[in-house]
Design a protein around this motif. Structure first.
Motif, PDB file in Angstrom:
ATOM      1  N   HIS A   1      39.465  30.824  39.147  1.00  0.00           N
ATOM      2  CA  HIS A   1      39.861  29.519  38.615  1.00  0.00           C
ATOM      3  C   HIS A   1      41.373  29.478  38.492  1.00  0.00           C
ATOM      4  O   HIS A   1      42.034  30.511  38.559  1.00  0.00           O
ATOM      5  CB  HIS A   1      39.201  29.249  37.253  1.00  0.00           C
TER       6      HIS A   1
ATOM      7  N   ARG B   1      39.178  30.806  21.636  1.00  0.00           N
ATOM      8  CA  ARG B   1      39.050  32.078  22.353  1.00  0.00           C
ATOM      9  C   ARG B   1      39.307  33.219  21.367  1.00  0.00           C
ATOM     10  O   ARG B   1      39.626  32.991  20.206  1.00  0.00           O
ATOM     11  CB  ARG B   1      40.071  32.140  23.499  1.00  0.00           C
TER      12      ARG B   1
ATOM     13  N   ASP C   1      41.443  25.272  32.357  1.00  0.00           N
ATOM     14  CA  ASP C   1      40.959  26.120  33.448  1.00  0.00           C
ATOM     15  C   ASP C   1      40.297  25.218  34.472  1.00  0.00           C
ATOM     16  O   ASP C   1      39.278  24.582  34.178  1.00  0.00           O
ATOM     17  CB  ASP C   1      39.961  27.157  32.924  1.00  0.00           C
TER      18      ASP C   1
ATOM     19  N   HIS D   1      43.096  28.349  23.559  1.00  0.00           N
ATOM     20  CA  HIS D   1      43.426  28.295  24.984  1.00  0.00           C
ATOM     21  C   HIS D   1      44.610  27.356  25.175  1.00  0.00           C
ATOM     22  O   HIS D   1      44.574  26.213  24.720  1.00  0.00           O
ATOM     23  CB  HIS D   1      42.201  27.790  25.747  1.00  0.00           C
TER      24      HIS D   1
ATOM     25  N   HIS E   1      44.336  28.693  35.948  1.00  0.00           N
ATOM     26  CA  HIS E   1      44.747  28.404  34.573  1.00  0.00           C
ATOM     27  C   HIS E   1      46.025  27.577  34.697  1.00  0.00           C
ATOM     28  O   HIS E   1      47.007  28.021  35.275  1.00  0.00           O
ATOM     29  CB  HIS E   1      44.994  29.698  33.804  1.00  0.00           C
TER      30      HIS E   1
HETATM   31 ZN   LIG Z   1      42.831  29.661  31.095  1.00  0.00          ZN
END
Ligand SMILES: [Zn+2]
Length: 563
Positions: A155, A45, A54, A50, A157
Motif C-alpha cells: 500500500h 494504532r 493508507d 496514524h 502511506h
Molecule cells: Zn500508513
C-alpha cells in the motif's frame, strides 16, 4: 440582497468549516487508480495515531506513484522499519507530501539514492537534498508502490504535512475523492465509574452497556442506572464502500441533555502528542483484549489537542432522581453518521460488583520518580513515566523481572538494570536482556553492558530476562548455486536468519568491492542487483558477512561465473 446574503452564509456554513483553510485543487492523486483506503488519518494504532492515509494498491507492488504537485524532494530515507523507502516533497504552497513503503524510486531519484548507499556503504540511508536539487513536476512518476518497512501488505502511506511545523493534516481535507456512503460501525458501548462513589448498573468497574438497532438506523442503549461521576466510551470503526478494511472514524461527539460535552476530530495533530493516544483509549482493556475503547472523557495525563469542545472533561455528574439523555455521534470524513442514544437514570442502588483492583505494596505516584531494588535487578521510572498513579506489581525470579503487565502504558522510557556479576566475561559477551511476549517468546532489547551490570531502556511493562545467544546467523543462497554460470540473472538473493538475538549488521563484497544488498527482514532476504556494478572479471567471488546482536558472526563465500 438579504436573501443572497443568507444564501451565501448558508453555503459558507456548509462548505466553509475546515476546507476553506486547505487548498482544494492544489494536489492530484498520488495514484492513477481510484483511491480506496486501508487506513485513515487519526486511526488508532500502537502508541500513535496514524499520520496519513493508507491507499490500497490492488494487492500488488510496482504501481506508479505520482508527485501530487510541483515541488522539490527535501528528504529521502531508506529504512528497514517505519516508512521503509520514503520520499518527502515540499511544494511552493507550504505543504509537504510524504510517500511511504515504496518498492523503489523513479530512475533519477533511485540513482541519487544508490550513489549515497555506495558512498556510505549502507542500505539504510537518509538525506535532505537542497531545495531544487531534485525537482519534480505535478504528475511525474516519482516512485513505485511497495511494502517496505513496517507494512504488512502492499500500500502507499500518504501524508500531507505543513512544511514548516511538520504537523500532519488529514489528507482528505484537500479534496481527494474517496467513495464512502457507508456509516461508521458501532461495536460496543462502555461506562466508566470515575469517582469513588460512582457505580454503573451496580458495578464499580468498567461496564459494558447493551444496545439495539432501532428502525430508523440509530442505536438505543438499555437504560443505565448510575450514580457519581461517570464517563462513557465506545468501540467502533469506519468502512468505505469499496473495501472491507476497518478504518478509523473522523469525528466523535457526545451530547448530554442536548449540550455538547465532548467533540473531537482528526483534522490534525502533532507528532509530539501522538503517544497520548494511550490515554484516549482504555489501555487496560486494550492490554487484556486487544480492543480499543475510545473514551468520551479526558482521562488523567491526557494532553491531546484533538478536542474542539469539552464540558466537564466529558464526564457526567449523575445525580439521584435525575435522568440524562446521552447522544453519541460518530462520523466518517464523508459525513456518514452513526448515532446512539444512552438513557441514564440517577439511582443510588447497592453495589453488586465491587472495584476489581489489586493492591500491592508498591504504589506509584506518576508525577514522581520511582526506584525499586528487587535484588538482582533494579527498575527506575523517571517522573511522569506513567499517566496516572497505580499499584505496581513487581516480581523477580532467576535472572528475570516481571514489571506489572501490559495493561498499563508508559509514556516515557524507564530503565531495568540486571546484576551479571556471577557470569564470566565470555558468558557476558553472548548475553543480552530479552523481553518476553505473552507467549514467552524472547526478543532482543538494546542492552548496555558496563562492568557487572546490563541495562536496557524500554517503554513496555512486562517480563524481562537475561538470555544467551551462542549460535551465529545462518546464510544460504536462494537463487544460485556454487560455480554456476549466472549470465541471464538480474539479481542475487540470499536468506539470512538468526535464532535468538537477531541480525544486527550484514555486508557483502563482490571481488573484494562492497556491494549493496537490499534487506527485507519480513522475508529474511538480502538482494543484490547486477545493474549496480559492471563486472569485468568472468570469475566472481561473493562474500557475505552477517553478525547478530551479541556479536556472533558468520561469513558465506561463493564463486560464480558471468560475462
Ligand atoms: Zn500508513
Amino acid at each position: 440582497m438579504r436573501k443572497l446574503f443568507v444564501g451565501l452564509s448558508f453555503l459558507f456554513f456548509v462548505f466553509g468549516f475546515s476546507q476553506e483553510k486547505y487548498p482544494q485543487d492544489a494536489f492530484r492523486s498520488p495514484v492513477d487508480i481510484p483511491m480506496v483506503l486501508a487506513g485513515t488519518f487519526g486511526e488508532l494504532r500502537s502508541n500513535h495515531f496514524h499520520s496519513g492515509i493508507d491507499i490500497k494498491t490492488q494487492q500488488r507492488e510496482g504501481l506508479p506513484i505520482y508527485a501530487v504537485a510541483d515541488g522539490s524532494v527535501t528528504r529521502i530515507k531508506v529504512s528497514l522499519w517505519g516508512y521503509g523507502k520514503v520520499l518527502y516533497i515540499a511544494h511552493p504552497n507550504g505543504y509537504t507530501s510524504v510517500y511511504g513503503h515504496l518498492q523503489k524510486f523513479a530512475p533519477k531519484i533511485q540513482e541519487f539514492v544508490k550513489k549515497l548507499q555506495y558512498k556510505k556503504q549502507a542500505y539504510e540511508v537518509e538525506d535532505f537534498p537542497d531545495y531544487a536539487e531534485i525537482k519534480v513536476k505535478k504528475g511525474e512518476i516519482i516512485a513505485y508502490g511497495g511494502n517496505t518497512g513496517g507494512s504488512s501488505g502492499p500500500h502507499l502511506h500518504f501524508e500531507i504535512r505543513s512544511s514548516i511545523s511538520e504537523k500532519p493534516t488529514n489528507p482528505l481535507l484537500y479534496g481527494f475523492e474517496v467513495r464512502d456512503a457507508t456509516n461508521p460501525t458501532l461495536l460496543k458501548l462502555y461506562g466508566f465509574p470515575l469517582s469513588d462513589d460512582a457505580r454503573i448498573n451496580q458495578n464499580k468497574n468498567t461496564t459494558a452497556i447493551n444496545f439495539t438497532r432501532q428502525q430508523d438506523g440509530t442505536f438505543l442503549a438499555d437504560p443505565v442506572s448510575a450514580t457519581g461521576t461517570i464517563g462513557l466510551g465506545f468501540v467502533g470503526y469506519d468502512r468505505q464502500d469499496l473495501a472491507a478494511n476497518h478504518n478509523g472514524v473522523y469525528s466523535v461527539q457526545q451530547l448530554v441533555n442536548g449540550k455538547v460535552y465532548t467533540d473531537y476530530d482528526f483534522e490534525s495533530f502533532s507528532f509530539g502528542e501522538t503517544r497520548y493516544i494511550n490515554t484516549l483509549i482504555d489501555y487496560y482493556h486494550y492490554g487484556k483484549y486487544r480492543q480499543r475503547i475510545q473514551r468520551l472523557y479526558k482521562a488523567p495525563g491526557n494532553r491531546l489537542s484533538i478536542y474542539n469542545k469539552l464540558e466537564n472533561d466529558g464526564k457526567i455528574e449523575v445525580k439521584e432522581g435525575l435522568s440524562y439523555k446521552v447522544e453519541l455521534l460518530i462520523k466518517d470524513y464523508a459525513g456518514n453518521e452513526t448515532k446512539a442514544i444512552i438513557p441514564i437514570e440517577g439511582k443510588t442502588e447497592p453495589v453488586k460488583i465491587d472495584k476489581d483492583e489489586e493492591k500491592t505494596e508498591n504504589y506509584v505516584i506518576a508525577k514522581k520518580p520511582n526506584n525499586y531494588d528487587l535484588g538482582g535487578a533494579k527498575v527506575y521510572f523517571p517522573a511522569n513515566t506513567f499517566y496516572d498513579n497505580f499499584y505496581i506489581d513487581l516480581k523477580t525470579g532467576e535472572d528475570t523481572v516481571t514489571i506489572h503487565n501490559n495493561r498499563v502504558p508508559a509514556h516515557r522510557n524507564f530503565t531495568i538494570t540486571f546484576d551479571v556479576s556471577k557470569y564470566s566475561e565470555a558468558e557476558k559477551k553472548q548475553m543480552f536482556i530479552a523481553r518476553l511476549d505473552s507467549r514467552l517468546r524472547p526478543s532482543h532489547t538494546s542492552t548496555y553492558k558496563r562492568g557487572n551490570t546490563f541495562t536496557t531502556r524500554t517503554r513496555y511493562l512486562g517480563t524481562y530476562t537475561l538470555a544467551k545467544d551462542t549460535v551465529a546467523p545462518k546464510i544460504r543462497p536462494k537463487n544460485f548455486k556454487e560455480k554456476q554460470w549466472l549470465n541471464n540473472y538480474h539479481y542475487l538473493s540470499l536468506r539470512i536468519t538468526d535464532d535468538l538475538s537477531g541480525i544486527d549488521t550484514y555486508s557483502a563484497t563482490l571481488n573484494g568491492k562492497w556491494i549493496l544488498m537490499e534487506y527485507e527482514p519480513k522475508t529474511n532476504t538480502i538482494t543484490y542487483n547486477f545493474d549496480d556494478v559492471i563486472l569485468d572479471e568472468k570469475e566472481c567471488h561473493l562474500e557475505v558477512t552477517v553478525t547478530d546482536n551479541v556479536g556472533n558472526t558468520n561469513t558465506f563465500t561463493s564463486t560464480f561465473y558471468r560475462k
